[in-house]
Design a protein around this motif. Structure first.
Motif, PDB file in Angstrom:
ATOM      1  N   GLY A 109       0.785  -1.226   0.000  1.00 44.50           N
ATOM      2  CA  GLY A 109       0.000   0.000   0.000  1.00 44.50           C
ATOM      3  C   GLY A 109       0.814   1.272   0.000  1.00 44.50           C
ATOM      4  N   LEU A 110       2.138   1.162  -0.183  1.00 45.02           N
ATOM      5  CA  LEU A 110       3.010   2.329  -0.095  1.00 45.02           C
ATOM      6  C   LEU A 110       3.688   2.644  -1.423  1.00 45.02           C
ATOM      7  CD1 LEU A 110       4.791   1.528   3.296  1.00 45.02           C
ATOM      8  CD2 LEU A 110       2.771   2.967   2.931  1.00 45.02           C
ATOM      9  N   ASP A 111       3.982   3.920  -1.638  1.00 46.95           N
ATOM     10  CA  ASP A 111       4.784   4.326  -2.792  1.00 46.95           C
ATOM     11  C   ASP A 111       6.180   3.743  -2.686  1.00 46.95           C
ATOM     12  OD1 ASP A 111       2.788   5.876  -3.976  1.00 46.95           O
ATOM     13  OD2 ASP A 111       3.391   7.701  -2.923  1.00 46.95           O
ATOM     14  N   ASP A 112       6.858   3.652  -3.826  1.00 43.09           N
ATOM     15  CA  ASP A 112       8.216   3.107  -3.836  1.00 43.09           C
ATOM     16  C   ASP A 112       9.148   3.873  -2.912  1.00 43.09           C
ATOM     17  OD1 ASP A 112       7.341   1.272  -5.666  1.00 43.09           O
ATOM     18  OD2 ASP A 112       8.536   2.006  -7.344  1.00 43.09           O
ATOM     19  N   TRP A 113       9.063   5.206  -2.925  1.00 39.81           N
ATOM     20  CA  TRP A 113       9.969   5.998  -2.092  1.00 39.81           C
ATOM     21  C   TRP A 113       9.743   5.713  -0.612  1.00 39.81           C
ATOM     22  CZ3 TRP A 113       8.394   9.257   1.735  1.00 39.81           C
ATOM     23  CH2 TRP A 113       7.060   9.726   1.698  1.00 39.81           C
ATOM     24  N   ALA A 114       8.478   5.491  -0.241  1.00 40.93           N
ATOM     25  CA  ALA A 114       8.166   5.233   1.163  1.00 40.93           C
ATOM     26  C   ALA A 114       8.711   3.881   1.606  1.00 40.93           C
ATOM     27  CB  ALA A 114       6.660   5.303   1.388  1.00 40.93           C
ATOM     28  N   VAL A 115       8.628   2.885   0.732  1.00 43.68           N
ATOM     29  CA  VAL A 115       9.211   1.578   1.045  1.00 43.68           C
ATOM     30  C   VAL A 115      10.712   1.725   1.248  1.00 43.68           C
ATOM     31  CG1 VAL A 115       9.573  -0.779   0.219  1.00 43.68           C
ATOM     32  CG2 VAL A 115       7.401   0.391  -0.257  1.00 43.68           C
ATOM     33  N   MET A 116      11.346   2.520   0.402  1.00 43.79           N
ATOM     34  CA  MET A 116      12.786   2.733   0.520  1.00 43.79           C
ATOM     35  C   MET A 116      13.140   3.416   1.839  1.00 43.79           C
ATOM     36  SD  MET A 116      15.239   4.827  -2.104  1.00 43.79           S
ATOM     37  CE  MET A 116      14.339   6.350  -1.773  1.00 43.79           C
ATOM     38  N   VAL A 117      12.348   4.383   2.265  1.00 47.38           N
ATOM     39  CA  VAL A 117      12.582   5.047   3.547  1.00 47.38           C
ATOM     40  C   VAL A 117      12.490   4.052   4.696  1.00 47.38           C
ATOM     41  CG1 VAL A 117      11.607   6.698   5.193  1.00 47.38           C
ATOM     42  CG2 VAL A 117      11.885   7.353   2.792  1.00 47.38           C
ATOM     43  N   LEU A 118      11.466   3.214   4.674  1.00 52.02           N
ATOM     44  CA  LEU A 118      11.318   2.222   5.735  1.00 52.02           C
ATOM     45  C   LEU A 118      12.453   1.209   5.719  1.00 52.02           C
ATOM     46  CD1 LEU A 118       7.466   1.565   5.637  1.00 52.02           C
ATOM     47  CD2 LEU A 118       8.753   3.044   7.192  1.00 52.02           C
ATOM     48  N   MET A 119      12.915   0.844   4.535  1.00 51.59           N
ATOM     49  CA  MET A 119      14.077  -0.041   4.442  1.00 51.59           C
ATOM     50  C   MET A 119      15.309   0.614   5.059  1.00 51.59           C
ATOM     51  SD  MET A 119      13.592  -1.577   0.594  1.00 51.59           S
ATOM     52  CE  MET A 119      15.230  -2.309   0.582  1.00 51.59           C
ATOM     53  N   GLY A 120      15.500   1.897   4.782  1.00 51.24           N
ATOM     54  CA  GLY A 120      16.633   2.614   5.357  1.00 51.24           C
ATOM     55  C   GLY A 120      16.576   2.643   6.873  1.00 51.24           C
ATOM     56  N   GLN A 121      15.387   2.851   7.413  1.00 51.69           N
ATOM     57  CA  GLN A 121      15.236   2.850   8.863  1.00 51.69           C
ATOM     58  C   GLN A 121      15.530   1.475   9.454  1.00 51.69           C
ATOM     59  OE1 GLN A 121      11.235   4.279   9.424  1.00 51.69           O
ATOM     60  NE2 GLN A 121      11.824   6.429   9.205  1.00 51.69           N
ATOM     61  N   ARG A 122      15.083   0.414   8.772  1.00 51.14           N
ATOM     62  CA  ARG A 122      15.342  -0.940   9.255  1.00 51.14           C
ATOM     63  C   ARG A 122      16.831  -1.265   9.213  1.00 51.14           C
ATOM     64  NH1 ARG A 122      11.985  -5.172   9.138  1.00 51.14           N
ATOM     65  NH2 ARG A 122      10.534  -3.652  10.022  1.00 51.14           N
ATOM     66  N   ILE A 123      17.504  -0.831   8.152  1.00 52.19           N
ATOM     67  CA  ILE A 123      18.944  -1.051   8.042  1.00 52.19           C
ATOM     68  C   ILE A 123      19.671  -0.354   9.191  1.00 52.19           C
ATOM     69  CG2 ILE A 123      21.003  -0.505   6.663  1.00 52.19           C
ATOM     70  CD1 ILE A 123      19.137  -0.887   4.181  1.00 52.19           C
ATOM     71  N   ALA A 124      19.261   0.871   9.496  1.00 56.87           N
ATOM     72  CA  ALA A 124      19.878   1.600  10.607  1.00 56.87           C
ATOM     73  C   ALA A 124      19.680   0.852  11.913  1.00 56.87           C
ATOM     74  CB  ALA A 124      19.302   3.007  10.694  1.00 56.87           C
ATOM     75  N   GLN A 125      18.483   0.352  12.143  1.00 55.08           N
ATOM     76  CA  GLN A 125      18.208  -0.416  13.365  1.00 55.08           C
ATOM     77  C   GLN A 125      19.083  -1.666  13.423  1.00 55.08           C
ATOM     78  OE1 GLN A 125      14.024  -1.186  13.185  1.00 55.08           O
ATOM     79  NE2 GLN A 125      13.451   0.956  13.444  1.00 55.08           N
ATOM     80  N   ASN A 126      19.185  -2.364  12.294  1.00 54.81           N
ATOM     81  CA  ASN A 126      19.991  -3.584  12.257  1.00 54.81           C
ATOM     82  C   ASN A 126      21.472  -3.293  12.473  1.00 54.81           C
ATOM     83  OD1 ASN A 126      17.638  -4.968  11.727  1.00 54.81           O
ATOM     84  ND2 ASN A 126      18.028  -5.212   9.537  1.00 54.81           N
ATOM     85  N   ALA A 127      21.894  -2.086  12.155  1.00 53.08           N
ATOM     86  CA  ALA A 127      23.283  -1.683  12.358  1.00 53.08           C
ATOM     87  C   ALA A 127      23.526  -1.140  13.762  1.00 53.08           C
ATOM     88  CB  ALA A 127      23.676  -0.636  11.319  1.00 53.08           C
ATOM     89  N   GLY A 128      22.499  -1.128  14.590  1.00 52.48           N
ATOM     90  CA  GLY A 128      22.653  -0.653  15.968  1.00 52.48           C
ATOM     91  C   GLY A 128      22.628   0.851  16.098  1.00 52.48           C
ATOM     92  N   LEU A 129      21.970   1.528  15.155  1.00 56.05           N
ATOM     93  CA  LEU A 129      21.905   2.984  15.185  1.00 56.05           C
ATOM     94  C   LEU A 129      20.526   3.438  15.627  1.00 56.05           C
ATOM     95  CD1 LEU A 129      23.568   3.761  11.720  1.00 56.05           C
ATOM     96  CD2 LEU A 129      24.668   3.231  13.898  1.00 56.05           C
ATOM     97  N   SER A 130      20.485   4.588  16.295  1.00 55.89           N
ATOM     98  CA  SER A 130      19.215   5.117  16.778  1.00 55.89           C
ATOM     99  C   SER A 130      19.178   6.634  16.612  1.00 55.89           C
ATOM    100  CB  SER A 130      19.024   4.774  18.254  1.00 55.89           C
ATOM    101  OG  SER A 130      17.921   5.482  18.802  1.00 55.89           O
ATOM    102  N   PRO A 131      18.029   7.193  16.156  1.00 54.26           N
ATOM    103  CA  PRO A 131      17.906   8.651  16.062  1.00 54.26           C
ATOM    104  C   PRO A 131      18.046   9.345  17.410  1.00 54.26           C
ATOM    105  CG  PRO A 131      16.164   7.567  14.818  1.00 54.26           C
ATOM    106  CD  PRO A 131      16.855   6.505  15.625  1.00 54.26           C
ATOM    107  N   THR A 132      17.689   8.666  18.491  1.00 50.17           N
ATOM    108  CA  THR A 132      17.809   9.295  19.814  1.00 50.17           C
ATOM    109  C   THR A 132      19.265   9.501  20.211  1.00 50.17           C
ATOM    110  OG1 THR A 132      17.681   7.145  20.927  1.00 50.17           O
ATOM    111  CG2 THR A 132      15.613   8.328  20.573  1.00 50.17           C
ATOM    112  N   ASP A 133      20.177   8.800  19.536  1.00 51.34           N
ATOM    113  CA  ASP A 133      21.605   8.979  19.784  1.00 51.34           C
ATOM    114  C   ASP A 133      22.270   9.766  18.665  1.00 51.34           C
ATOM    115  OD1 ASP A 133      22.025   7.360  22.257  1.00 51.34           O
ATOM    116  OD2 ASP A 133      21.193   5.791  20.986  1.00 51.34           O
ATOM    117  N   GLY A 134      21.479  10.248  17.702  1.00 51.94           N
ATOM    118  CA  GLY A 134      22.021  11.003  16.580  1.00 51.94           C
ATOM    119  C   GLY A 134      22.434  12.409  16.982  1.00 51.94           C
ATOM    120  N   VAL A 135      23.128  13.062  16.069  1.00 50.23           N
ATOM    121  CA  VAL A 135      23.665  14.394  16.358  1.00 50.23           C
ATOM    122  C   VAL A 135      22.549  15.399  16.601  1.00 50.23           C
ATOM    123  CG1 VAL A 135      25.024  16.304  15.424  1.00 50.23           C
ATOM    124  CG2 VAL A 135      25.786  13.938  15.081  1.00 50.23           C
ATOM    125  N   GLU A 136      21.497  15.357  15.778  1.00 49.69           N
ATOM    126  CA  GLU A 136      20.423  16.339  15.932  1.00 49.69           C
ATOM    127  C   GLU A 136      19.761  16.250  17.298  1.00 49.69           C
ATOM    128  OE1 GLU A 136      21.119  15.994  11.586  1.00 49.69           O
ATOM    129  OE2 GLU A 136      20.998  14.593  13.262  1.00 49.69           O
TER     130      GLU A 136
END
Length: 280
Positions: free
Chosen positions: A115-142
């Protein structure tokens, strides 16, 4: 593109990360420009050295999104991401790309990609990859910068809105979206390793390595590079030039991928005749 979305962030960057930092200045104005990772491993210490001095000296913080816009981004994503008509992922991806997508999907909750556009699937994939790599936005620079400037009661602004940022993807033509999605899925087997290498390069302030990754990640789709990198850099550089007309000290924090290559902000600002120097 998945690398930029995942961290735009695993290998351990080390206890004392030293990300690249530039300074644009004239007689009464200083604008520090820090290349950020939006997500990082827990405990990453990036705020020492010249970055610490820039944080202390700055009268205000300017990021891609203000805290309010960042908080609104999830809701905007939910509004823009749905397709007009569902489309099975098997109708979008084949071969290695489909296998890669399934690998990422099975590492957590399903994306419900139909039910999602291609770009949205790609965004969710990017977020999953970050999680699998042990990265979190709460620990990000911003997140870290926001906490520091809020504690110091210093103003925090943004360069764009969440809707404008996501519309950059929403308005990409369907062929470009499909190419980006396919490329992201095809690289799934090395994605976590690649994100780790990107994080480590950022932590070293290795601009050449970052430039190589950024160029490899997005140059396959020139329209995407123009919309997501070049045009935004041009807009932010124009903002910086206007801000130089006012006295004071600003810390500008944007994704590290926007500060490298010939269409990066430092190169653009130098081309406009501003005095730019790397200070870390």
């Amino acid at each position: 593109m998945p690398l930029l979305l995942a961290a735009c962030g695993g290998a351990e960057p080390g206890p004392q990360a030293r990300p690249a930092l530039w300074l644009v200045e004239d007689s009464d104005t200083r604008i520090y420009i820090l290349g950020t990772m939006h997500a990082l491993p827990q405990g990453t210490d990036w705020s020492g050295g010249e970055v610490a001095k820039a944080i202390d000296a700055a009268d205000e913080l300017v990021m891609e999104l203000s805290p309010a816009e960042l908080a609104a981004a999830g809701g905007v994503f939910q509004q823009l991401a749905p397709r007009e008509s569902p489309l099975a992922i098997e109708s979008r991806l084949q071969g290695k790309a489909l296998v890669g997508y399934r690998t990422i999907e099975k590492s957590g909750r399903s994306f419900s990609a139909e039910g999602l556009d291609d770009w949205a699937v790609m965004v969710l994939m990017g977020q999953r990859i970050a999680q699998n790599a042990g990265l979190s936005p709460t620990d990000g620079v911003e997140a870290g910068l926001t906490a520091r400037f809020e504690a110091a009661k210093k103003p925090i602004g943004g360069l764009e809105t969440a809707r404008a940022q996501l519309m950059l993807f929403e308005t990409l033509d369907p062929a470009a979206q499909r190419t980006l999605l396919t490329r992201a899925a095809e690289e799934a087997d090395t994605a976590v390793k690649d994100v780790g290498a990107l994080t480590a390069a950022w932590g070293r302030g290795d601009v050449a390595a970052l430039e190589k990754v950024v160029n490899e990640d997005i140059d396959s789709v020139p329209a995407a590079r123009k919309a997501i990198i070049t045009d935004r850099n041009r807009h932010w550089s124009a903002w910086t030039k206007r801000r130089m007309e006012q006295p004071g000290t600003v810390l500008m924090a944007v994704g590290a991928g926007h500060l490298v290559s010939t269409d990066g902000m430092p190169a653009m600002l130098e081309a406009e005749g501003l005095k730019v120097k790397r200070v870390q």
